[in-house]
Design an enzyme around this catalytic site. Structure first.
Site, PDB file in Angstrom:
ATOM      1  CE  LYS A 197      -1.536  -6.751  32.586  1.00 39.43           C
ATOM      2  NZ  LYS A 197      -2.127  -5.419  32.282  1.00 39.43           N
ATOM      3  CD  GLU A 272     -14.809 -12.472  41.119  1.00 40.09           C
ATOM      4  OE1 GLU A 272     -15.984 -12.167  40.845  1.00 40.09           O
ATOM      5  OE2 GLU A 272     -14.478 -13.141  42.098  1.00 40.09           O
ATOM      6  CB  CYS A 306     -18.397  -5.855  37.363  1.00 38.77           C
ATOM      7  SG  CYS A 306     -17.713  -6.089  39.010  1.00 38.77           S
ATOM      8  CD  GLU A 407     -19.704  -5.190  31.619  1.00 33.53           C
ATOM      9  OE1 GLU A 407     -19.636  -5.179  32.846  1.00 33.53           O
ATOM     10  OE2 GLU A 407     -18.834  -5.701  30.897  1.00 33.53           O
TER      11      GLU A 407
END
Ligand code: TXE
Length: 504
Positions: A197, A272, A306, A407
């Site tokens: 997906k 992750e 990331c 973040e």
């Protein structure tokens, strides 16, 4: 059952629009066929650089997910019975076929994500091929000889790496094929079948991978793909009772939902998630190389990786000099047309994401930050509807400020002064994230000592994103659960079964 339908709940073959035609409508790939989705709903795929629509992605539903999972489940036993080396041969075939499409991967990825073509070529196209080739080699090497065994005085234990079953592989928009291939290759290499997906924002190279898999003739049902958004397709996939493992890369908030959906039925889970990584610059660093490395760590892919070093901690002895050189380096980066070979910075993924990033810059001002460089780039008219933001450097914020701890995932970094090694470590660990980091010093002993005290999964010393695919990849705290990479991927995508043979 209707012979035109690939499973009871029904998905009909779809006519694919020719590659290169625009706008293109994409199809799901289930049981070795490109098939229509079950709803009438679509999402426009926009070029981040211009805002133009160039494709439509199906918004699939639970019905499509059921179809894909049932195809994967049906295919798993015979795929799982192949030897490791037979499956490794399939990975190599996919790698060869993908390599022949190297330039197509780079062009599609650049258009779909807004990243510079040179980056899409060197990183995305390169790694997508390398992932298949690397896992083919590793699987062959690991399982060529005798199985791992443990001798007892009166018995022998033999460890058999069995497939887990059906895997759900969910990927984000920042490194679409790079991350999808990072999951597909070890998953199928270890005998699982999968339902992918990809992100609804960047579906194009996932479609290209399915085309490639179809061309090489991989047994049907081994790799399936359902397009769609998180709610319509991602959520039914992660909670599906016939899905045995979930490998997810994406945001931390979504990761929590995925974990909540997967854990009641004890699926194997690898997450992750996000990061707020520190680049720690000591007085004794090589200034020129450090400025270059820290700039790259801050702004690669417009800061949408990331692992990006979005908090820069600089020791007081060189703080002023470093900041001057760093700002000069940032201002010299070329931002603009992603298809131009000399472009270093492209567009952000979406208008919504740009607003989120902009809101952090506004917040930084309210939190007392000083914008040392940033704003909006001056670009030709073709790009006026794209999602653009110049690389932005903010100083003067407290290390506890929201902009310094949350973040942002865009071209925005905060820069902070520290005095001692201990203070640098304390600041580096002052966030809920724990993915990566970098340390810049001419003293490698100090570099390693500091690295060991940082609470993350990975730290680079005097470099950044220098990847050896054999090493573990993943984070701690809110950056995720589990490790992938090298033998850690082989471990995650298999179940070690122990057989104890008692001697006479
Ligand atoms: O990612 P999402 P988004 C961070 C970054 C960004 C934030 C949100 O901070 O601003 O995450 O980004 C699927 N069940 N990262 O919203 O939602 C979704 O369709 C199952 C860091 O774009 O996490 C997509 O395929 N699946 C990150 C994938 O999850 C669901 C890279 C990731 O989307 C789902 C990207 C659900 N309930 C963003 N909801 C990194 N670690 O590199 C969504 N999805």
């Amino acid at each position: 059952m209707d012979p035109d339908k690939c499973c009871e709940s029904g998905c009909t073959p779809c006519e694919r629009d020719p590659v290169g035609s625009e706008p293109r409508d994409l199809c799901n790939y289930i049981d070795g066929e490109f098939v229509c989705h079950s709803s009438e709903q679509w999402k426009n795929v926009l070029q981040p650089a211009t805002g133009e629509r160039f494709a439509r992605v199906p918004l699939s539903t639970r019905t499509d997910v059921d179809c894909a999972v049932s195809a994967a489940k049906k295919a798993q036993p015979s795929w799982g019975r192949l030897s490791h080396s037979e499956r490794a041969d399939w990975l190599d075939k996919i790698a060869d076929a993908l390599e022949a499409k190297y330039e197509d991967i780079a062009a599609l990825e650049s258009k779909d994500t807004g990243k510079p073509i040179s980056l899409a070529r060197a990183v995305d196209a390169y790694r997508s091929v390398a992932n298949f080739r690397f896992f083919a080699g590793l699987i062959r090497e690991t399982y060529a000889g005798q199985r791992e065994h443990f001798e007892m005085e009166d018995a022998t234990n033999i460890v058999v790496p069995k497939p887990v079953g059906v895997g759900a592989l969910i990927t984000p928009w920042n490194l679409p094929l790079y991350l999808l291939s990072w999951k597909v290759a070890p998953a199928i290499g270890m005998g699982n079948t999968v339902v992918c997906k990809p992100s609804e924002f960047t579906p194009m190279t996932a479609d290209l991978l399915m085309e490639t898999i179809h061309e090489v003739g991989l047994p049907k049902g081994v790799v399936n793909l359902v397009h769609g958004d998180g709610l319509g397709a991602g959520s039914p996939l992660t909670s599906h009772p016939d899905v045995d493992l979930v490998s997810f890369t994406g945001g931390t908030a979504t990761g929590a939902k995925v974990a909540a959906a997967a854990s009641p039925i004890f699926k194997k889970l690898s997450l992750e998630l996000g990061g707020k990584n520190a680049s720690i610059v000591f007085d004794d660093c090589d200034m020129e190389k450090t400025v270059e490395g820290v700039t790259r760590a801050a702004f690669l892919n417009q800061g949408q990786v990331c692992l990006c070093g979005s908090r820069i901690l600089v020791q007081s002895g060189i703080y002023d000099d470093f900041v001057d050189s760093f700002v000069n380096s940032v201002e010299s980066m070329k931002i603009g047309d992603p298809s131009d070979e000399s472009t270093q910075l492209g567009a952000l993924i979406s208008a919504e994401h740009l607003s989120k990033v902009e809101s952090y810059v506004e917040l930084a001002k309210q939190e007392g930050g000083e914008i040392l460089t940033g704003g909006y780039p001056c670009l030709p008219k073709d790009f006026e509807h794209g999602n653009w933001l110049a690389p932005t450097v903010i100083s003067g914020l407290s290390v506890d400020a929201r902009c310094a701890t949350e973040e942002i995932f865009g071209p925005v970094v905060t820069i902070h002064r520290f005095e001692s090694e201990d203070e640098a470590i304390t600041i580096a660990n002052n966030t809920r994230y724990g993915l990566a980091g970098s340390v810049w010093t001419s003293d490698l002993e100090k570099g390693q000592r500091v690295a060991e005290d940082i609470d993350t999964g990975m730290v680079w010393v005097n470099t950044w994103l220098h990847r050896d695919l054999r090493t573990p990849f993943g984070g701690v705290k809110d950056s995720g659960v589990g490790r992938e990479g090298g033998r850690w991927s082989l471990g995650f995508f298999s179940e070690p079964m122990n057989i104890c043979l008692k001697h006479d």
